[in-house]
Design a protein around this motif. Structure first.
Motif, PDB file in Angstrom:
ATOM      1  N   ARG A   7       5.913  -9.778  -9.962  1.00  0.00           N
ATOM      2  CA  ARG A   7       5.034  -8.490 -10.370  1.00  0.00           C
ATOM      3  C   ARG A   7       5.263  -7.859  -8.788  1.00  0.00           C
ATOM      4  O   ARG A   7       5.127  -7.938  -7.834  1.00  0.00           O
ATOM      5  CB  ARG A   7       3.544  -8.802 -10.858  1.00  0.00           C
ATOM      6  CG  ARG A   7       2.366  -7.725 -10.488  1.00  0.00           C
ATOM      7  CD  ARG A   7       1.250  -8.105 -11.365  1.00  0.00           C
ATOM      8  NE  ARG A   7       1.227  -8.875 -12.228  1.00  0.00           N
ATOM      9  CZ  ARG A   7      -0.054  -9.297 -12.841  1.00  0.00           C
ATOM     10  NH1 ARG A   7      -1.107  -8.891 -12.386  1.00  0.00           N
ATOM     11  NH2 ARG A   7       0.293  -9.974 -13.773  1.00  0.00           N
ATOM     12  N   GLY A   8       5.715  -6.444  -9.470  1.00  0.00           N
ATOM     13  CA  GLY A   8       5.850  -5.569  -8.449  1.00  0.00           C
ATOM     14  C   GLY A   8       7.247  -5.492  -7.967  1.00  0.00           C
ATOM     15  O   GLY A   8       7.307  -4.052  -7.692  1.00  0.00           O
ATOM     16  N   GLN A   9       8.456  -5.744  -8.422  1.00  0.00           N
ATOM     17  CA  GLN A   9       9.369  -6.117  -8.256  1.00  0.00           C
ATOM     18  C   GLN A   9      10.670  -5.625  -8.703  1.00  0.00           C
ATOM     19  O   GLN A   9       9.705  -5.010  -9.914  1.00  0.00           O
ATOM     20  CB  GLN A   9      10.166  -7.341  -7.472  1.00  0.00           C
ATOM     21  CG  GLN A   9      11.483  -7.285  -6.676  1.00  0.00           C
ATOM     22  CD  GLN A   9      12.172  -9.428  -7.591  1.00  0.00           C
ATOM     23  OE1 GLN A   9      10.985 -10.150  -7.605  1.00  0.00           O
ATOM     24  NE2 GLN A   9      13.448  -9.141  -6.919  1.00  0.00           N
ATOM     25  N   ASN A  10      11.269  -4.504  -8.177  1.00  0.00           N
ATOM     26  CA  ASN A  10      12.303  -3.356  -9.334  1.00  0.00           C
ATOM     27  C   ASN A  10      13.816  -3.997  -8.775  1.00  0.00           C
ATOM     28  O   ASN A  10      14.451  -4.819  -8.111  1.00  0.00           O
ATOM     29  CB  ASN A  10      12.234  -2.067  -8.827  1.00  0.00           C
ATOM     30  CG  ASN A  10      12.616  -1.829  -7.143  1.00  0.00           C
ATOM     31  OD1 ASN A  10      13.500  -2.441  -6.940  1.00  0.00           O
ATOM     32  ND2 ASN A  10      11.392  -0.873  -6.666  1.00  0.00           N
ATOM     33  N   ARG A  83      10.845   8.533 -17.088  1.00  0.00           N
ATOM     34  CA  ARG A  83       9.637   6.931 -17.066  1.00  0.00           C
ATOM     35  C   ARG A  83       9.567   6.635 -18.381  1.00  0.00           C
ATOM     36  O   ARG A  83       8.804   7.273 -18.935  1.00  0.00           O
ATOM     37  CB  ARG A  83       8.248   6.875 -16.420  1.00  0.00           C
ATOM     38  CG  ARG A  83       7.602   5.375 -15.798  1.00  0.00           C
ATOM     39  CD  ARG A  83       6.179   5.405 -15.530  1.00  0.00           C
ATOM     40  NE  ARG A  83       5.238   6.033 -15.541  1.00  0.00           N
ATOM     41  CZ  ARG A  83       4.739   5.695 -15.451  1.00  0.00           C
ATOM     42  NH1 ARG A  83       4.096   5.769 -14.270  1.00  0.00           N
ATOM     43  NH2 ARG A  83       3.238   6.449 -16.403  1.00  0.00           N
ATOM     44  N   ASP A  85       7.892   3.007 -19.949  1.00  0.00           N
ATOM     45  CA  ASP A  85       6.960   1.611 -20.279  1.00  0.00           C
ATOM     46  C   ASP A  85       6.924   0.905 -21.426  1.00  0.00           C
ATOM     47  O   ASP A  85       6.639   1.859 -22.286  1.00  0.00           O
ATOM     48  CB  ASP A  85       5.691   2.405 -19.929  1.00  0.00           C
ATOM     49  CG  ASP A  85       5.076   2.749 -18.401  1.00  0.00           C
ATOM     50  OD1 ASP A  85       5.855   2.884 -18.116  1.00  0.00           O
ATOM     51  OD2 ASP A  85       4.306   3.329 -18.000  1.00  0.00           O
ATOM     52  N   TYR A 121      11.821 -11.081 -16.565  1.00  0.00           N
ATOM     53  CA  TYR A 121       9.892 -11.430 -16.279  1.00  0.00           C
ATOM     54  C   TYR A 121       9.294 -12.012 -16.849  1.00  0.00           C
ATOM     55  O   TYR A 121       9.314 -11.825 -18.141  1.00  0.00           O
ATOM     56  CB  TYR A 121       9.334  -9.734 -16.334  1.00  0.00           C
ATOM     57  CG  TYR A 121       8.516  -9.662 -15.728  1.00  0.00           C
ATOM     58  CD1 TYR A 121       7.936  -9.809 -15.157  1.00  0.00           C
ATOM     59  CD2 TYR A 121       7.223  -8.453 -16.287  1.00  0.00           C
ATOM     60  CE1 TYR A 121       6.277 -10.168 -14.261  1.00  0.00           C
ATOM     61  CE2 TYR A 121       6.126  -8.664 -15.277  1.00  0.00           C
ATOM     62  CZ  TYR A 121       5.397  -9.035 -14.948  1.00  0.00           C
ATOM     63  OH  TYR A 121       3.820  -9.558 -13.874  1.00  0.00           O
ATOM     64  N   GLU A 136       8.700  -1.391 -16.733  1.00  0.00           N
ATOM     65  CA  GLU A 136       8.545   0.589 -16.767  1.00  0.00           C
ATOM     66  C   GLU A 136      10.742   0.724 -16.125  1.00  0.00           C
ATOM     67  O   GLU A 136      10.789  -0.058 -15.154  1.00  0.00           O
ATOM     68  CB  GLU A 136       7.803   0.283 -15.345  1.00  0.00           C
ATOM     69  CG  GLU A 136       8.147   2.253 -14.794  1.00  0.00           C
ATOM     70  CD  GLU A 136       7.231   2.433 -13.815  1.00  0.00           C
ATOM     71  OE1 GLU A 136       6.277   3.540 -13.991  1.00  0.00           O
ATOM     72  OE2 GLU A 136       7.634   2.234 -12.683  1.00  0.00           O
ATOM     73  N   ARG A 147      11.287  -2.020 -13.195  1.00  0.00           N
ATOM     74  CA  ARG A 147      10.351  -2.811 -12.544  1.00  0.00           C
ATOM     75  C   ARG A 147       9.329  -3.941 -13.277  1.00  0.00           C
ATOM     76  O   ARG A 147       8.522  -3.061 -14.079  1.00  0.00           O
ATOM     77  CB  ARG A 147       8.767  -1.683 -11.469  1.00  0.00           C
ATOM     78  CG  ARG A 147       8.026  -2.035 -11.011  1.00  0.00           C
ATOM     79  CD  ARG A 147       6.832  -1.420 -10.538  1.00  0.00           C
ATOM     80  NE  ARG A 147       7.260  -0.781  -9.455  1.00  0.00           N
ATOM     81  CZ  ARG A 147       7.935   1.122  -9.408  1.00  0.00           C
ATOM     82  NH1 ARG A 147       7.860   1.729 -10.115  1.00  0.00           N
ATOM     83  NH2 ARG A 147       8.044   1.343  -8.320  1.00  0.00           N
ATOM     84  N   VAL A 149       5.797  -5.194 -14.172  1.00  0.00           N
ATOM     85  CA  VAL A 149       4.728  -4.438 -13.823  1.00  0.00           C
ATOM     86  C   VAL A 149       3.077  -4.960 -13.845  1.00  0.00           C
ATOM     87  O   VAL A 149       2.957  -6.145 -13.532  1.00  0.00           O
ATOM     88  CB  VAL A 149       4.711  -3.319 -14.970  1.00  0.00           C
ATOM     89  CG1 VAL A 149       2.924  -2.580 -15.011  1.00  0.00           C
ATOM     90  CG2 VAL A 149       4.624  -2.038 -14.595  1.00  0.00           C
ATOM     91  N   GLN A 151       0.543  -5.261 -15.694  1.00  0.00           N
ATOM     92  CA  GLN A 151      -0.481  -4.702 -15.527  1.00  0.00           C
ATOM     93  C   GLN A 151      -1.079  -4.973 -17.417  1.00  0.00           C
ATOM     94  O   GLN A 151      -0.583  -3.938 -18.298  1.00  0.00           O
ATOM     95  CB  GLN A 151      -0.959  -3.150 -15.065  1.00  0.00           C
ATOM     96  CG  GLN A 151      -2.428  -2.138 -15.200  1.00  0.00           C
ATOM     97  CD  GLN A 151      -3.068  -2.874 -14.342  1.00  0.00           C
ATOM     98  OE1 GLN A 151      -2.734  -3.843 -13.853  1.00  0.00           O
ATOM     99  NE2 GLN A 151      -4.618  -3.670 -15.175  1.00  0.00           N
TER     100      GLN A 151
END
Length: 683
Positions: A7-10, A83, A85, A121, A136, A147, A149, A151
């Motif tokens: 999570r959060g890594q790109n 972007r 999503d 992921y 994303e 990335r 996400v 969420q």
């Protein structure tokens, strides 16, 4: 090297044409939003979802599914989009999971057109959330990155879209839910997971009563029901833009992206016993200790450089019936995915042509004169080359599938065969219910004249609706309302006869409600052969009597199964499967009868009471939205060819052709005579 994101890594993206593959284990809705440089969504037209599945450079699935493949072309994105999503949400509806916390962790992978993973992921840590932003894709300094996400939103899609700044979030979420519900209503139900011994499961209420009450040879444990087996064909399929998908050709299996969490088959196998309220074990006692399934037949050796000749029954399965069933579903998926690859390639060629022409027109120096004409001609030539390449690939697949159909069709058993198949001439009443039933044929415009048998599992999980409305073309002429009603009833009789023929003589009972007697002529073969439980019920009194009888039956069996008191059923209770056929609904129905019909449609299949409606929906328009769940819960079939059914993988609109008896053939009367003779023997 594959980047396994947290999570959060790109991770940078070196390709612009990609697939995003989703594996969730349960049906989920896939959608995507486009955002500007600040991430703002400008309106509902910036959201791709099952109701609006395509946007420039983006395509999502039209329906809820356990596995999704989203096509992305970053070069085709508008310049204002920075972007993308990817959203996942649980579909609406009672009985399903209410949060991602009750499911295994969804897995998302970004792949190139060759199927090689770029990044993956696994979305962990979800609990009460029913919608999640999975990935994303974003643009930074002219380059694209992905990335992770993860969420989640407990308030579902509406809360998610609101958080992304969309003013019409609640309206759009409702529209997506409605599109998904409509997609489920028109979708051909995909097979469920295979049971431990390869034996198909049964939802029959007769079986649920146990061998002492029903005479069924199947051992039972009290509780709910299980789904039947999944097909496992031996076919490779081509995905969007020509990417290879599912090389093992196993629908429902091996379709998750490489590197996704695998499921141990032993972990999902039913145990020999189950506590009250657990799943029913419908395994055949004579097969519990049987040897492993025999290997499928091998194909004759192929000529050097040529594919192996197709063989009927080359898929996996315990019996030849299972192998043929799995092979048909493998062919179905192959054709769906091959056609999706062709259509995606054509769309890409058209988009690239439009982009190149826009570039030519944007340059004042090339708008006129020989330079501009040459550029336009070159762009047209490249478009033709791309389409020709895609068509060549599709034609190769069609030739292979056509050769396979030529050997599979003659080998099909009666339950899977067309009425003109010679297997019906040797028909005798079976001793055991088959695993599936043929309701017609399916084809796509790109693959005509190739036909795929439309097989649905038995016992029926959904009722059938033979639509006698919506006048359309029939044999090149417009069919009027009266002719469509006659054709609808004729189609229904063919389905009824097939259902009677494929069940053991004492395990299927048919009740017909024809309040105005408008279907008397078409019902004559059933009435004259004596295969019905009673003459067709007429008038409001007849409707009330039949509905009351079947409603009481559902109540009694439900109480017996839930309470574990099968011995409390009345003596002589009919434990066979029941089919209620309703013609000309809602004629002869009052409000009480309508309520009972809805109850039977919802609760009946789980306890062996099934519904077949022959009706025009507009005739029941006076009830308004009250009956919308009824129509959506039935599998709509048509008496004439119509492109209204969707496959469970891509969501193409398939043209359905009903399984009708050839004109002048006596096969229906001969089969019904055999059914009646077998019923007399068992009575």
């Amino acid at each position: 090297m594959v980047a396994e994101l947290v999570r959060g890594q790109n991770h940078p993206l070196s390709q612009v044409r990609l697939e995003i593959r989703v594996s969730a284990g349960r049906p989920v809705v896939a959608a995507a939003t486009l955002g500007d440089e600040s991430g703002r969504i400008h309106g509902v037209e910036w959201v791709a979802h099952p109701g609006v599945p395509t946007l420039p450079g983006l395509e999502v699935s039209r329906q809820a599914a356990a596995d999704h493949r989203l096509a992305v072309d970053l070069d085709a994105m508008p310049a204002t989009v920075h972007r993308v999503d990817v959203l996942l949400a649980l579909p609406p509806g009672a009985g399903g999971p209410v949060s991602f916390g009750s499911l295994s962790a969804p897995f998302v992978a970004v792949t190139g057109l060759d199927g090689a993973e770029v990044a993956s992921y696994t979305i962990t840590g979800l609990d009460a959330e029913s919608a999640v932003v999975a990935l994303e894709l974003y643009r930074r300094q002219g380059a694209w990155k992905v990335r992770a996400v993860g969420q989640g939103y407990a308030g579902g899609l509406a809360e998610l879209l609101t958080d992304q700044g969309l003013p019409q979030a609640h309206q759009l979420a409702a529209a997506i839910d409605d599109a998904v519900a409509q997609g489920l209503a028109r979708s051909i139900p995909a097979p469920g997971p295979r049971t431990a011994d390869g034996e198909r499961s049964r939802q029959a209420a007769a079986s649920a009563l146990g061998p002492d009450q029903s005479g069924s040879p199947y051992s039972v444990q009290q509780g709910g029901t299980q789904q039947g087996g999944a097909p496992q064909g031996g076919h490779g399929a081509v995905g969007p833009y020509g990417a290879v998908q599912n090389p093992q050709g196993s629908p429902g299996q091996d379709s998750s992206p490489a590197g996704s969490p695998s499921v141990d088959p032993d972990a999902t196998r039913p145990t020999p016993t189950a506590p009250p309220g657990g799943p029913i074990d419908y395994s055949h006692p004579r097969r519990q200790n049987a040897a492993p399934p025999p290997p499928p037949p091998t194909a004759p050796p192929a000529q050097p450089g040529q594919p192996a000749p197709p063989v009927a029954g080359d898929a996996t399965g315990w019996s030849m019936e299972e192998r043929l069933y799995n092979q048909v579903w493998g062919m179905f998926e192959d054709l769906a995915r091959s056609t999706a690859a062709y259509r995606s390639a054509v769309d890409f060629a058209d988009a690239r042509l439009e982009k190149e022409l826009d570039q030519v027109l944007s340059d004042p120096r090339s708008r006129i004169g020989g330079q501009g004409d040459a550029a336009r001609e070159a762009a047209q030539t490249r478009r033709i080359q791309l389409v020709d390449q895609a068509r060549e690939a599709l034609e190769r697949d069609l030739v292979q599938l056509g050769a396979e159909a030529d050997v599979v069709e003659p080998a099909l058993p009666a339950a899977f065969a067309r009425w003109d198949n010679p297997v019906w001439h040797a028909y005798r009443a079976p001793m055991e219910m088959p695993m599936a039933l043929r309701l017609g044929d399916l084809h796509l415009p790109e693959s005509d004249p190739l036909r795929i048998p439309m097989l649905v599992r038995l016992p029926l999980e959904r009722g059938l609706w033979i639509d006698s409305g919506r006048p359309g073309s029939f044999d090149g002429a417009m069919a009027d309302s009266h002719e469509l009603r006659r054709l609808a009833m004729e189609s229904a009789v063919a389905h009824i006869a097939r259902l009677l023929a494929v069940h053991p003589a004492d395990e299927f009972t048919v009740h017909v409600v024809d309040p105005a007697g408008s279907g008397a002529r078409e019902l004559a073969p059933l009435v004259q052969s004596g295969v019905l439980a009673a003459p067709p019920a007429g008038g409001a009194a007849g409707v009330a009597a039949v509905l009351g009888q079947l409603t009481e039956r559902v109540d009694l069996v439900q109480m017996a199964v839930r309470g574990g008191a099968a011995d409390s059923l009345p003596p002589g209770f009919d434990t066979s499967q029941q089919l209620l056929v309703v013609n000309d609904f809602p004629h002869g129905f009052d409000d009480r009868a309508v309520t009972q019909l809805r109850y039977l449609a919802d609760e009946g299949p789980a306890v062996g009471v099934h519904l077949m409606m022959v009706a025009d929906r507009e005739d029941a328009g006076g009830y308004g939205p009250l009956l919308d769940p009824l129509w959506r819960g039935l599998l709509r079939l048509t008496p004439v060819a119509e492109d209204h059914l969707a496959d469970p993988w891509v969501g193409h609109a398939w043209t359905y052709e009903p399984a009708l008896v050839p004109p002048g053939s006596q096969v229906l009367q001969q089969v019904l005579a055999q059914v009646a003779r077998a019923r007399t023997k068992y009575s």
